[in-house]
Write a protein that holds these residues in place. Sequence first.
Motif, PDB file in Angstrom:
ATOM      1  N   VAL A 208       0.822  -1.205   0.000  1.00  0.00           N
ATOM      2  CA  VAL A 208       0.000   0.000   0.000  1.00  0.00           C
ATOM      3  C   VAL A 208       0.856   1.255   0.000  1.00  0.00           C
ATOM      4  CG1 VAL A 208      -1.904  -1.188   1.154  1.00  0.00           C
ATOM      5  CG2 VAL A 208      -0.254   0.111   2.528  1.00  0.00           C
ATOM      6  N   VAL A 209       2.143   1.113   0.311  1.00  0.00           N
ATOM      7  CA  VAL A 209       3.108   2.206   0.187  1.00  0.00           C
ATOM      8  C   VAL A 209       3.857   2.091  -1.134  1.00  0.00           C
ATOM      9  CG1 VAL A 209       5.095   3.353   1.239  1.00  0.00           C
ATOM     10  CG2 VAL A 209       3.390   2.249   2.692  1.00  0.00           C
ATOM     11  N   MET A 210       4.203   0.867  -1.518  1.00  0.00           N
ATOM     12  CA  MET A 210       5.057   0.673  -2.689  1.00  0.00           C
ATOM     13  C   MET A 210       4.343   0.944  -4.013  1.00  0.00           C
ATOM     14  SD  MET A 210       7.965   0.173  -1.510  1.00  0.00           S
ATOM     15  CE  MET A 210       8.216   0.343   0.257  1.00  0.00           C
ATOM     16  N   ILE A 211       3.051   0.669  -4.099  1.00  0.00           N
ATOM     17  CA  ILE A 211       2.331   0.945  -5.338  1.00  0.00           C
ATOM     18  C   ILE A 211       2.259   2.452  -5.599  1.00  0.00           C
ATOM     19  CG2 ILE A 211       0.173   0.639  -6.604  1.00  0.00           C
ATOM     20  CD1 ILE A 211       1.892  -1.924  -6.219  1.00  0.00           C
ATOM     21  N   PRO A 212       1.891   3.291  -4.601  1.00  0.00           N
ATOM     22  CA  PRO A 212       2.000   4.741  -4.809  1.00  0.00           C
ATOM     23  C   PRO A 212       3.434   5.198  -5.075  1.00  0.00           C
ATOM     24  CG  PRO A 212       0.543   4.274  -2.964  1.00  0.00           C
ATOM     25  CD  PRO A 212       1.198   2.974  -3.332  1.00  0.00           C
ATOM     26  N   LEU A 213       4.410   4.532  -4.451  1.00  0.00           N
ATOM     27  CA  LEU A 213       5.809   4.883  -4.691  1.00  0.00           C
ATOM     28  C   LEU A 213       6.174   4.667  -6.158  1.00  0.00           C
ATOM     29  CD1 LEU A 213       8.539   5.757  -3.471  1.00  0.00           C
ATOM     30  CD2 LEU A 213       9.002   3.340  -3.026  1.00  0.00           C
ATOM     31  N   LEU A 214       5.737   3.547  -6.728  1.00  0.00           N
ATOM     32  CA  LEU A 214       5.981   3.298  -8.148  1.00  0.00           C
ATOM     33  C   LEU A 214       5.292   4.358  -9.010  1.00  0.00           C
ATOM     34  CD1 LEU A 214       5.562  -0.594  -8.330  1.00  0.00           C
ATOM     35  CD2 LEU A 214       7.708   0.696  -8.424  1.00  0.00           C
ATOM     36  N   ALA A 215       4.077   4.754  -8.611  1.00  0.00           N
ATOM     37  CA  ALA A 215       3.360   5.788  -9.364  1.00  0.00           C
ATOM     38  C   ALA A 215       4.113   7.109  -9.334  1.00  0.00           C
ATOM     39  CB  ALA A 215       1.951   5.968  -8.807  1.00  0.00           C
ATOM     40  N   ALA A 216       4.766   7.411  -8.211  1.00  0.00           N
ATOM     41  CA  ALA A 216       5.577   8.627  -8.127  1.00  0.00           C
ATOM     42  C   ALA A 216       6.721   8.590  -9.130  1.00  0.00           C
ATOM     43  CB  ALA A 216       6.117   8.801  -6.711  1.00  0.00           C
TER      44      ALA A 216
END
Length: 439
Positions: A216-224
Amino acid sequence: MTHNKLSRRQFLRGSVAASAAVSMLALAGCPAPAAPAAQTGGEAAAPAPAGGEVLFWKPPHSEREADLWQPLLQKFMDENAGVTVEHQVIPWGSVDEQFTAAFAGGSPPDIFYLPDEWYPKYVSQDQIANLTDKIGAWKENYQDAAWTGATYKGSTWGAPFLGVAQGWLLNMNLFNEKGVAIPTNWEEFRAAAAALTDTDAGVYGIATPAQVTNWVVMIPLLAAGGTKLLSDDLLSVTANTEGGIAAVKALCEEIIWNDQSGTPVGATDDQMRSLSLGGQIGMTWVETSSIKAVWRQEAADLELATIPMLKLTDDGTNASWANIGFMFMAESSKDNDAAFKLLEYLATDEIQVEYVQKGVDLLPLKRGIPSLPDIDPIVEEMVSWLDEGWGVGTQISIRWREATNSLVQETQAVMSGQKTAEQALAAVVDTISPILDGE
C-alpha cells in the motif's frame, strides 16, 4: 456540492478503468450521481427468511469493530425473527490464512468482507458465489467504478461496500520542534526525514514500511516514479523501469538504508504504533479510517498534517493508495436465504452511513449518500487528492497477491541493505513474469 462529495464521486467513478486489469483509479470526469433506487442494494428487499444461522466474517476497519457492528446486527436480527448472526473479526495479518483454512475445511463464513486484492483467488477456487443473478439489478445504485471492481471474468461476485484512501500523516509537533517545513518534493522529504531523526532519543523521521502489507506504500511509490506493478494486460511486470528504480531507491535505499531515517526494519506493529501515537515518528503512512478512530482519540495532543507520496519523475504523479472492498457470499451458502437477507441489509444506505461513514470514516460506494458535516480535515484532504488523479491501487488479477508479495519481499531487502533498488525490481521481474497469464 461540497468538495468532499465531489472527491468521493470522482474516486468511485474513476477508480477502475473499463478493463478490470487496469490500475484502480483512473479518475475520469463524471456526471452527478442519481439517487439510489431503493434502500437496499437492489430494487426491493426480499421477504424475510423464516430463520437460520449466518456466519459473518470481516477484517477490522476500527479498533472498535465488534462494538460498531453489535447494534447494527442486533437490529437485523430483531427485524428477522429466527435469524442468528455470528460475527467474527478476522485480523488483517491472518486474513488469507484463515479464509484459506476455512474454505479448505468446508466451513467458510456465509457472508464476508474482502478487499479487491484478495477475491480473484477465491473466485478461481470456486469458493465465492457468483451473484450476477441475485444482485445484477443493484448496479444502478452504485458508483460505476465500484461495480466494475466487483466484476471479474464477466460476472458480479460481490456487493461494493467501502473505499479507502491513504497517505503520509505528519506529526507537526515534531516538525515544529525541529523547525522543519512540510516537504513539497523528494529532496525536501529526504532532508525532513533526516532532520527529524534522533535515534539516541528514539525519534525517527518516517515509519519504515516493512510490514507484510507494505504494497500500500510501494504501489504509490511506483506511481511517483511514473510506473505501476503490472502492465494493463496483466502479462508483464512493469515496475522495473528507470522511474520505478529511482522511486524505490529514493525511499528504501537512500532514506531508510543509507540515511537510517526510518524506524528499525524489524520493529513490530505494536512498537510502530507506540512510537507513532507517542509522537516519536515524523511521518507515518496511514489509512483514513485511523484518523478519527485512533489518532484523534489516542494522540489528541498532536497537531497533524498530511501529504501524498510525492512526484519523483517527470512522468510520475503525486500518489495515494486507494482501493475498494466488497461483501461476498460463499458458494456453499448460495441457497441460504438468511445469508442473502444479511447481504441485502449490509447493502442498505443505513449501513453505508452508520458503519462506513460514521463508524470508520471511509467512503460509501452507493450513489446519493451525502457527505457528513463533521468530516475530519485530514480525511477530507486525503480524499481531495483523488480529484487530482492521484489515487492508485489494486489491479484486479489472480496474480496480484503473488506480485505484491514479491514486491514486498524485495523492497524489504533494499531497506535492510541486502539489495539495491535495481537488483530488487529485477528479482520481481524474474519471479513474477513467468506466472503472468493475463488473468
